[in-house]
Design a protein around this motif. Structure first.
Motif, PDB file in Angstrom:
ATOM      1  N   GLY A 169     -34.739 -50.174 -31.038  1.00 11.12           N
ATOM      2  CA  GLY A 169     -35.731 -50.703 -31.976  1.00 11.12           C
ATOM      3  C   GLY A 169     -36.057 -51.900 -32.010  1.00 11.12           C
ATOM      4  O   GLY A 169     -36.532 -52.200 -33.262  1.00 11.12           O
ATOM      5  N   LEU A 170     -35.484 -52.974 -31.442  1.00  8.48           N
ATOM      6  CA  LEU A 170     -35.820 -54.353 -31.565  1.00  8.48           C
ATOM      7  C   LEU A 170     -37.017 -54.963 -31.555  1.00  8.48           C
ATOM      8  O   LEU A 170     -37.407 -55.781 -32.173  1.00  8.48           O
ATOM      9  CB  LEU A 170     -34.566 -54.997 -30.442  1.00  8.48           C
ATOM     10  CG  LEU A 170     -32.936 -54.642 -30.444  1.00  8.48           C
ATOM     11  CD1 LEU A 170     -32.127 -55.345 -29.438  1.00  8.48           C
ATOM     12  CD2 LEU A 170     -32.390 -54.985 -31.782  1.00  8.48           C
ATOM     13  N   TYR A 171     -37.628 -54.367 -30.402  1.00  5.75           N
ATOM     14  CA  TYR A 171     -39.085 -54.816 -30.251  1.00  5.75           C
ATOM     15  C   TYR A 171     -39.878 -54.574 -31.532  1.00  5.75           C
ATOM     16  O   TYR A 171     -40.552 -55.526 -32.026  1.00  5.75           O
ATOM     17  CB  TYR A 171     -39.596 -54.390 -29.228  1.00  5.75           C
ATOM     18  CG  TYR A 171     -38.997 -54.893 -27.914  1.00  5.75           C
ATOM     19  CD1 TYR A 171     -39.257 -56.144 -27.094  1.00  5.75           C
ATOM     20  CD2 TYR A 171     -37.805 -54.252 -27.214  1.00  5.75           C
ATOM     21  CE1 TYR A 171     -38.798 -56.407 -26.161  1.00  5.75           C
ATOM     22  CE2 TYR A 171     -37.204 -54.684 -25.940  1.00  5.75           C
ATOM     23  CZ  TYR A 171     -37.758 -55.665 -25.366  1.00  5.75           C
ATOM     24  OH  TYR A 171     -37.051 -56.247 -24.438  1.00  5.75           O
ATOM     25  N   ALA A 172     -39.737 -53.255 -32.028  1.00  8.83           N
ATOM     26  CA  ALA A 172     -40.436 -52.941 -33.154  1.00  8.83           C
ATOM     27  C   ALA A 172     -40.044 -53.769 -34.551  1.00  8.83           C
ATOM     28  O   ALA A 172     -40.862 -54.128 -35.321  1.00  8.83           O
ATOM     29  CB  ALA A 172     -40.303 -51.315 -33.479  1.00  8.83           C
ATOM     30  N   ARG A 173     -38.820 -53.990 -34.761  1.00  9.79           N
ATOM     31  CA  ARG A 173     -38.450 -55.004 -35.805  1.00  9.79           C
ATOM     32  C   ARG A 173     -38.872 -56.330 -35.504  1.00  9.79           C
ATOM     33  O   ARG A 173     -39.282 -56.957 -36.564  1.00  9.79           O
ATOM     34  CB  ARG A 173     -36.818 -54.940 -35.674  1.00  9.79           C
ATOM     35  CG  ARG A 173     -36.061 -53.596 -36.177  1.00  9.79           C
ATOM     36  CD  ARG A 173     -34.695 -53.500 -36.070  1.00  9.79           C
ATOM     37  NE  ARG A 173     -34.166 -54.706 -37.052  1.00  9.79           N
ATOM     38  CZ  ARG A 173     -33.030 -54.929 -37.295  1.00  9.79           C
ATOM     39  NH1 ARG A 173     -31.963 -54.632 -36.359  1.00  9.79           N
ATOM     40  NH2 ARG A 173     -32.417 -55.958 -38.341  1.00  9.79           N
ATOM     41  N   GLN A 174     -38.791 -56.912 -34.409  1.00  7.44           N
ATOM     42  CA  GLN A 174     -39.229 -58.175 -34.134  1.00  7.44           C
ATOM     43  C   GLN A 174     -40.933 -58.284 -34.481  1.00  7.44           C
ATOM     44  O   GLN A 174     -41.492 -59.169 -35.214  1.00  7.44           O
ATOM     45  CB  GLN A 174     -39.148 -58.682 -32.706  1.00  7.44           C
ATOM     46  CG  GLN A 174     -39.499 -60.114 -32.109  1.00  7.44           C
ATOM     47  CD  GLN A 174     -40.906 -60.457 -32.235  1.00  7.44           C
ATOM     48  OE1 GLN A 174     -41.645 -59.378 -31.852  1.00  7.44           O
ATOM     49  NE2 GLN A 174     -41.111 -61.736 -32.370  1.00  7.44           N
TER      50      GLN A 174
END
Length: 202
Positions: A148-153
């Protein structure tokens, strides 16, 4: 003369061989899998590790998240801290590899100079080192988004995501480049194991 009994907790010595080399005496190696977040590094490492273990190799995976929680919990994500993280992990990997373990390291290692320092440490010690670039494009990694890192970024919750708003310097000449987005995890792992066998490390 009979061999003395092993002490409690001592693993039995295997006589299985790799060609003419007993597994107990076969060289260890560090296999560093570099690539973007969600590129497939850990999945490939786990799949390759299972194949290597089934062939009698001693294998250890140095997982990036586990290392961040314990070995390098004091570090952040500045360039200096990321480089220190890679150098520490490289030290541990070389130590294990020098004792006959095949060490799989699925750690991003975004900067070329830090990766070069790890390779130099291994070369100075005479310990085999293999660099593998898991070359999944950022567009594919963002769709996978395993953690979920890309969504959080994208939502502005985090910054400094490698390959998005923080640099990733891909290896210019890795020992192996794996297009993990174009083939199955089994095919990717087989390519890695085949390279190790070609080099006499598996």
């Amino acid at each position: 003369m009979p061999r003395p009994p092993a002490s409690p907790g001592t693993p039995p010595r295997t006589e299985r061989t790799n060609g003419d080399v007993p597994w107990a005496d076969a060289p260890g190696a560090t296999v560093w899998l570099t690539g973007l977040p969600s590129a497939g590094k850990t999945t490939i490492a786990r799949t390759a590790a299972a194949e290597l273990r089934s062939a009698g190799r001693r294998v250890h995976i140095l997982d990036g998240d586990e290392l961040r929680a314990h070995l390098t919990a004091d570090l952040g994500f500045s360039r200096a801290d990321r480089e220190t993280n890679v150098r520490r992990v490289g030290f541990v990997a070389e130590l294990l590899a020098s004792h006959g373990v095949t060490v799989l390291v699925p750690v991003i290692a975004p900067y070329a100079d830090a990766r070069a320092a790890v390779r130099a440490r291994h070369e100075a010690a005479g310990t085999p080192y293999v660099e593998v670039h898991v070359a999944t494009p950022v567009e594919v990694c963002a769709v996978r988004d395993v953690k979920g890192l890309y969504a959080r970024q994208a939502a502005g919750e985090i910054s400094g995501l490698t390959g998005v708003d923080d640099p990733y310097e891909p290896p210019a000449a890795p020992d192996l480049r794996i297009p993990a987005h174009e083939q199955s995890k089994a095919e990717s792992a087989r390519a890695l194991v085949a390279l190790l066998r070609e080099k006499g490390l598996a």
